[in-house]
Design an enzyme around this catalytic site. Sequence first.
Site, PDB file in Angstrom:
ATOM      1  N   ASP A 386      48.304  66.821  63.412  1.00 12.79           N
ATOM      2  CA  ASP A 386      48.337  65.939  62.408  1.00 12.79           C
ATOM      3  C   ASP A 386      49.442  64.685  62.585  1.00 12.79           C
ATOM      4  O   ASP A 386      50.288  64.997  63.347  1.00 12.79           O
ATOM      5  CB  ASP A 386      48.761  66.530  60.914  1.00 12.79           C
ATOM      6  N   ASP A 662      47.803  70.749  57.498  1.00 20.37           N
ATOM      7  CA  ASP A 662      48.267  71.217  56.192  1.00 20.37           C
ATOM      8  C   ASP A 662      47.616  71.168  54.922  1.00 20.37           C
ATOM      9  O   ASP A 662      47.841  71.506  53.749  1.00 20.37           O
ATOM     10  CB  ASP A 662      49.796  70.179  55.610  1.00 20.37           C
ATOM     11  N   ASP A 666      41.739  70.745  56.777  1.00 21.90           N
ATOM     12  CA  ASP A 666      42.151  71.483  58.011  1.00 21.90           C
ATOM     13  C   ASP A 666      41.648  72.815  58.340  1.00 21.90           C
ATOM     14  O   ASP A 666      41.539  73.189  59.516  1.00 21.90           O
ATOM     15  CB  ASP A 666      43.599  71.175  58.325  1.00 21.90           C
TER      16      ASP A 666
END
Length: 931
Positions: A386, A662, A666
């Site tokens: 990310d 997070d 995901d």
Amino acid sequence: MSNHQHYSGLTDAQVVESRRLNGENILNPPKKESFWDVLKKVLKHWIPIAMAVLTVGAVVVAAFLGGHWAMPTVMVVSWLLIVVVGVFGGFNDPLFKILITAFILSIGIAIYEFEIENASISTFFEPVGIIVALLLASGVAYLLEKKNEKTFQSLNQVNDDTLVKTIRNNNVCQIPRREVVVGDIVILEQGEEIPADCQLLESLNLIVNESSLTGEMQANKFADQSKNDPEAPYPSYQIMKGTTIIEGYCTAEVFRVGDKTESGKVFKAAQVDEGDPTPLSEKLDALADKITKASYFVAGLIIVGRLVTYYFTIDGGFDWLDLLSYILNTVMIAVTLIVVAVPEGLPMSVTLSLAFSMKKLMNENTLPRTMHACETMGAASVICTDKTGTLTQNKMQVADMQLSDIEENLLAEMIAVNSTANLDLSSPTNLKPIGNPTEGALLLWLAEKQFNYQTIRENTDIIDRLPFSTENKYMATIVKSQVLGKQVLYLKGAPEIVLGFSDLTESKKDEYLQKLSEFQSRAFRTLALAYKELDDNETAFENGKLNIQNLHFAGIFAISDPIRVDVADAIKSCTSAGIQVKIVTGDTSLTAKEIGRQIGLLNDTDSDQAILTGTEFAAMNDEEITAKLSTLKILSRARPHDKERLVKLLKRAGYVVAATGDGTNDAPALNASDVGLSMGDGTSVAKESSDMTIQDNSFATISNAVMWGRSLYKNIQRFIMFQMTINVVACLIVLIGAFIGTQSPLTVTQMLWVNLIMDTFAAIALASLPPSSDVMKEKPRKITDFIISKSMRRSIFGVGLLFTAILLGILTIMQRADITCMADFLSFNYGAYNGLSDYELSLFFTIFVMLQFWNMFNAKAFMTGKSAFHYLKNSRGFLLISAVIFIGQILIVEIGGQMFNVTHLAINDWITIILATMPVMIVGEIKRKFA
């Protein structure tokens, strides 16, 4: 806001009925296997096989000998121990399976020797030792992972008791989040988490942080369905469970709860176990397979060779009883070799190595859920990461600005009062914005300038305010200014809009627009400020819009989420290590590209092939994407399932994939990856789907985990080389002895000391070696590589053959000469075969152990090109455990007595053995020095 309506909400009876029909508002984790579930599985699949083998063996022996109390006792105990090993998960490991086979064969040998050859009860020490090793290894792994899982769950608790404002029975009340049902009318404000999937009934300037679900940090929401954005992942008139309101407030009706919400669907999908073996388990599978095949091949060679030898050495008539006795003895030698070939201490050693790394990583902001996750990180060849919070600080800050000539106190008042954001001041050294992150960045900038925004707000009277809206793209506040002493209008919003209200000349506007373009090219968010002193009768607002012109332009602020200080070095470390880093983000291509440039991931030589948008990615088929995987570095505007698809395609292409995340969105990608890395402040769904939690959210910590994983794998390789050398020597002695008529002088208890106790300590010593940053200069190992490399094979068989030659030479001398001290080797009379005395057996055992002891130092330095004593300060654990092994050998020889079939050695013999075997290490040091 839409026209206000009266809502009566559900009645108590309707609440009960809704809960019955639609369930509770909780995410139900997958059912964990209970102790008894595991026990039943083991009993069903494995115990019948073990019981059948043992029972047949016992029945055959009992039929000839009438049975004995030892057989049923040993069998019952063995069955129970196998059950316990299975409960601990031991049967999931291929090395455990061949140890179980060795255990069953060892039991057979013990019963044979006890019943037929009248051996003592000590003949059962080896099978007992094997099962103890199995219990310890499987038990340690089981307990450590259970302990870490408990720690993980305590960090991952979801607070379902948070109160939610709800309309029920024609009354506004507060109920726990878990009690919300379909049909409830909820009232939500800025900062609150949305308790379930809802449809908006009323809303005002509503902005929702959907990053946990879609990656979108600021999604505009409207009760008016005509304003729906067709490209948004979810309808603009719906708000989803687990997301958070940044600005505005709303009234909404719940239409999905619990597992049926979007968060619940993602959570459920993420629980599908991919079932893929870890890289280490695949390597150990291959090792176990080769050990099994090699031991069976050599055992077969012994049987065939001895039968051929018997045929050509028959002297006189043929005797069937003599042949049967010879065959039985040959089979027992072959079975003995199979047992000796199995590295009994290896499962325990691998477990200890993994456990050691697991514990160390926990002290470095990393929480592994399973021990194998530690090693898998070292095998990673791709990291899909990310952007927000991992590469960046997830803390919007002022990065640049272009201000007019404006008084600082006036600018401070302008920022402080024309804002709905706040700062969490509980930690003066770590201020955290609350509310709109972009406005929070301006407040942080004020704090750096030593302005207290709260004091300014408290001393300034607000007369009127026009809230921010996506339609206007600005916010305006009229105040009684403490700086100017009169009514002032403060304006803040999109620079191109604010410039339109300003009194600047066209040339001056062009200068600011040029600066704005520069800021936007650097992927900054921008806000412009302006103000105007108002006359008492001047009307500033009309029909929800600003009604005046010619404001004084204060300037433009450029705001960004700054890169973490250590990220660039961590990215460089990973790319130098041959690991591909791929950014998967919901941000625009411009922002993602700028981040990639800042962290050193993108360079001038990269083509447009390095960046794809989510739309382009979705339009391509799997083959087209696979062809671009090696050059792809950034996937921007990624949609919820793009990352999961990317991870699966990378794995299919042969990469070992680590994925970070997070958010709830995901979770599928984390579950699909070889090792999923959730962030410390991530959602509970993301953590539940991960293998490891990065508690400080930093990419540098991920890079550190890779270093630990690679170092761990090398430590395991070093131990395998060390132990397999021992097993090769022991097998060769048995093999050669089978043809020359010499039995192994090493007793069962002595081999247990070497294979279990000494090897376990050696494993701890090698596992305690600190990680080396040098491993980050190497390329990722290929998933097809065997765990025993070519250099390891050369060392194992080269050193093994050398040790075997030395030991067989010593053994031959001892059998034909009377050796009473080590000095006798310098002058002895080589005569007829006279067997081995206890003293000679003690010498042989000690020489065998000391050869392996010094070879342990070579194993420590293997693959480093440095001395075994390099970084001595960091090797204190290794030296300490080496001292324990050495002292343990002395104690066994000096006080082990009958149990270990040893006797006291003179001090001169000890000194001579130490000095005579030390060249094993010295030659290794010389070789490393000049290699």
